[in-house]
Motif scaffolding. Structure first.
Motif, mmCIF file in Angstrom:
data_model
loop_
_atom_site.group_PDB
_atom_site.id
_atom_site.type_symbol
_atom_site.label_atom_id
_atom_site.label_comp_id
_atom_site.label_asym_id
_atom_site.label_seq_id
_atom_site.Cartn_x
_atom_site.Cartn_y
_atom_site.Cartn_z
ATOM 1 N N ALA A 99 1.341 -14.280 11.335
ATOM 2 C CA ALA A 99 2.130 -13.203 11.927
ATOM 3 C C ALA A 99 2.446 -12.189 10.832
ATOM 4 O O ALA A 99 2.984 -12.551 9.793
ATOM 5 N N SER A 100 2.088 -10.934 11.082
ATOM 6 C CA SER A 100 2.294 -9.896 10.079
ATOM 7 C C SER A 100 3.373 -8.914 10.523
ATOM 8 O O SER A 100 3.479 -8.593 11.705
ATOM 9 N N THR A 101 4.152 -8.469 9.546
ATOM 10 C CA THR A 101 5.104 -7.383 9.774
ATOM 11 C C THR A 101 4.870 -6.336 8.701
ATOM 12 O O THR A 101 4.677 -6.677 7.534
ATOM 13 N N THR A 102 4.867 -5.084 9.115
ATOM 14 C CA THR A 102 4.687 -3.982 8.168
ATOM 15 C C THR A 102 5.967 -3.159 8.161
ATOM 16 O O THR A 102 6.492 -2.812 9.213
ATOM 17 N N LYS B 297 14.978 -1.914 0.045
ATOM 18 C CA LYS B 297 15.381 -1.592 1.408
ATOM 19 C C LYS B 297 14.123 -1.339 2.225
ATOM 20 O O LYS B 297 13.307 -0.484 1.878
ATOM 21 N N LEU B 298 13.974 -2.119 3.306
ATOM 22 C CA LEU B 298 12.793 -2.043 4.162
ATOM 23 C C LEU B 298 13.174 -1.616 5.569
ATOM 24 O O LEU B 298 14.242 -1.981 6.066
ATOM 25 N N LYS B 299 12.274 -0.862 6.212
ATOM 26 C CA LYS B 299 12.458 -0.493 7.618
ATOM 27 C C LYS B 299 11.219 -0.946 8.376
ATOM 28 O O LYS B 299 10.110 -0.464 8.124
ATOM 29 N N ASP B 300 11.395 -1.895 9.279
ATOM 30 C CA ASP B 300 10.301 -2.444 10.071
ATOM 31 C C ASP B 300 9.677 -1.332 10.909
ATOM 32 O O ASP B 300 10.377 -0.622 11.633
ATOM 33 N N LYS B 301 8.358 -1.176 10.795
ATOM 34 C CA LYS B 301 7.665 -0.094 11.503
ATOM 35 C C LYS B 301 7.647 -0.295 13.014
ATOM 36 O O LYS B 301 7.535 0.665 13.771
ATOM 37 N N THR B 302 7.765 -1.534 13.476
ATOM 38 C CA THR B 302 7.725 -1.800 14.904
ATOM 39 C C THR B 302 9.113 -1.708 15.535
ATOM 40 O O THR B 302 9.301 -1.045 16.546
ATOM 41 N N THR B 303 10.082 -2.376 14.940
ATOM 42 C CA THR B 303 11.420 -2.470 15.543
ATOM 43 C C THR B 303 12.403 -1.422 15.029
ATOM 44 O O THR B 303 13.415 -1.170 15.674
ATOM 45 N N GLY B 304 12.134 -0.852 13.862
ATOM 46 C CA GLY B 304 13.071 0.096 13.272
ATOM 47 C C GLY B 304 14.225 -0.567 12.548
ATOM 48 O O GLY B 304 15.099 0.110 12.010
ATOM 49 N N GLU B 305 14.241 -1.901 12.521
ATOM 50 C CA GLU B 305 15.326 -2.627 11.848
ATOM 51 C C GLU B 305 15.256 -2.402 10.339
ATOM 52 O O GLU B 305 14.187 -2.453 9.743
ATOM 53 N N ILE B 306 16.404 -2.167 9.744
ATOM 54 C CA ILE B 306 16.514 -1.979 8.300
ATOM 55 C C ILE B 306 17.053 -3.275 7.696
ATOM 56 O O ILE B 306 18.010 -3.853 8.186
ATOM 57 N N THR B 307 16.410 -3.704 6.622
ATOM 58 C CA THR B 307 16.854 -4.897 5.903
ATOM 59 C C THR B 307 17.026 -4.523 4.436
ATOM 60 O O THR B 307 16.127 -3.936 3.836
ATOM 61 N N VAL B 308 18.188 -4.863 3.895
ATOM 62 C CA VAL B 308 18.489 -4.556 2.494
ATOM 63 C C VAL B 308 18.564 -5.862 1.721
ATOM 64 O O VAL B 308 19.317 -6.784 2.104
ATOM 65 N N TYR B 309 17.796 -5.937 0.645
ATOM 66 C CA TYR B 309 17.800 -7.079 -0.258
ATOM 67 C C TYR B 309 18.295 -6.608 -1.626
ATOM 68 O O TYR B 309 18.042 -5.477 -2.019
ATOM 69 N N SER C 19 0.864 -1.166 0.000
ATOM 70 C CA SER C 19 0.000 0.000 0.000
ATOM 71 C C SER C 19 0.906 1.222 0.000
ATOM 72 O O SER C 19 1.519 1.543 1.013
ATOM 73 N N HIS C 20 1.004 1.862 -1.144
ATOM 74 C CA HIS C 20 1.917 2.988 -1.339
ATOM 75 C C HIS C 20 3.334 2.538 -0.980
ATOM 76 O O HIS C 20 3.863 1.645 -1.604
ATOM 77 N N ASN C 21 3.938 3.124 0.055
ATOM 78 C CA ASN C 21 5.291 2.746 0.441
ATOM 79 C C ASN C 21 5.321 1.880 1.691
ATOM 80 O O ASN C 21 6.319 1.841 2.405
ATOM 81 N N ASP C 22 4.234 1.170 1.947
ATOM 82 C CA ASP C 22 4.181 0.196 3.034
ATOM 83 C C ASP C 22 4.116 -1.200 2.432
ATOM 84 O O ASP C 22 3.417 -1.425 1.438
ATOM 85 N N LEU C 23 4.833 -2.112 3.046
ATOM 86 C CA LEU C 23 4.803 -3.512 2.639
ATOM 87 C C LEU C 23 4.473 -4.343 3.866
ATOM 88 O O LEU C 23 5.201 -4.304 4.860
#
Length: 138
Positions: free
Chosen positions: A109-112, A124-136, A98-102
């Motif tokens: 179990a869901s992660t946004t 490049k994703l930034k977890d909305k809950t933990t703030g962790e950045i993951t680069v693929y 949804s726009h820039n949310d995945l």
């Protein structure tokens, strides 16, 4: 001669009008690169004092293929994890963009995440809950 010059000026004016009228295409900051594809886990990290701190993903087993995230056109998400002995374990679920949310849902179990960057070579994703950045990478 006057008619030809007039037509030339008219065509030039039309071209400039068309070029400037298209510059206001509003995509709400969303990238137009398709998200579907298979991405290899590359880096992980977080933001410290306003700066991204990324390191090579410790989840990748030495000597094995990289863990991955595959997002299919049918909204199926597959997370591949290479464990001890390079044994592959796959978890399958769904994803919604949804726009820039995945949002990825696996085993109820869901992660946004915010999509920080999406190009033909990187997600490049930034977890909305933990703030962790993951680069693929593709």
């Amino acid at each position: 001669m006057k008619t030809r010059n007039f037509l030339y000026v008219l065509a030039l004016s039309f071209g400039l009008f068309a070029a400037t009228s298209c510059s206001n295409d509003d995509n709400d900051g969303e990238t137009i690169v398709p998200i579907q594809g298979k991405y290899s886990l590359s880096k992980t990290g977080t933001i410290v004092n306003g700066q991204e701190v990324l390191i090579d993903a410790a989840e990748n087993q030495s000597g094995c293929s990289k863990d991955y995230l595959e997002l299919k056109l049918s909204n199926v998400a597959i997370i591949g994890d290479y464990g001890a002995g390079c044994t592959l374990t796959e978890a399958t679920g769904t994803y919604v963009r949804s726009h820039n949310d995945l949002t990825i849902t696996i085993n109820n179990a869901s992660t946004t995440s915010d999509i920080m960057n999406l190009t033909n070579k990187e997600l490049k994703l930034k977890d909305k809950t933990t703030g962790e950045i993951t680069v693929y990478t593709r």
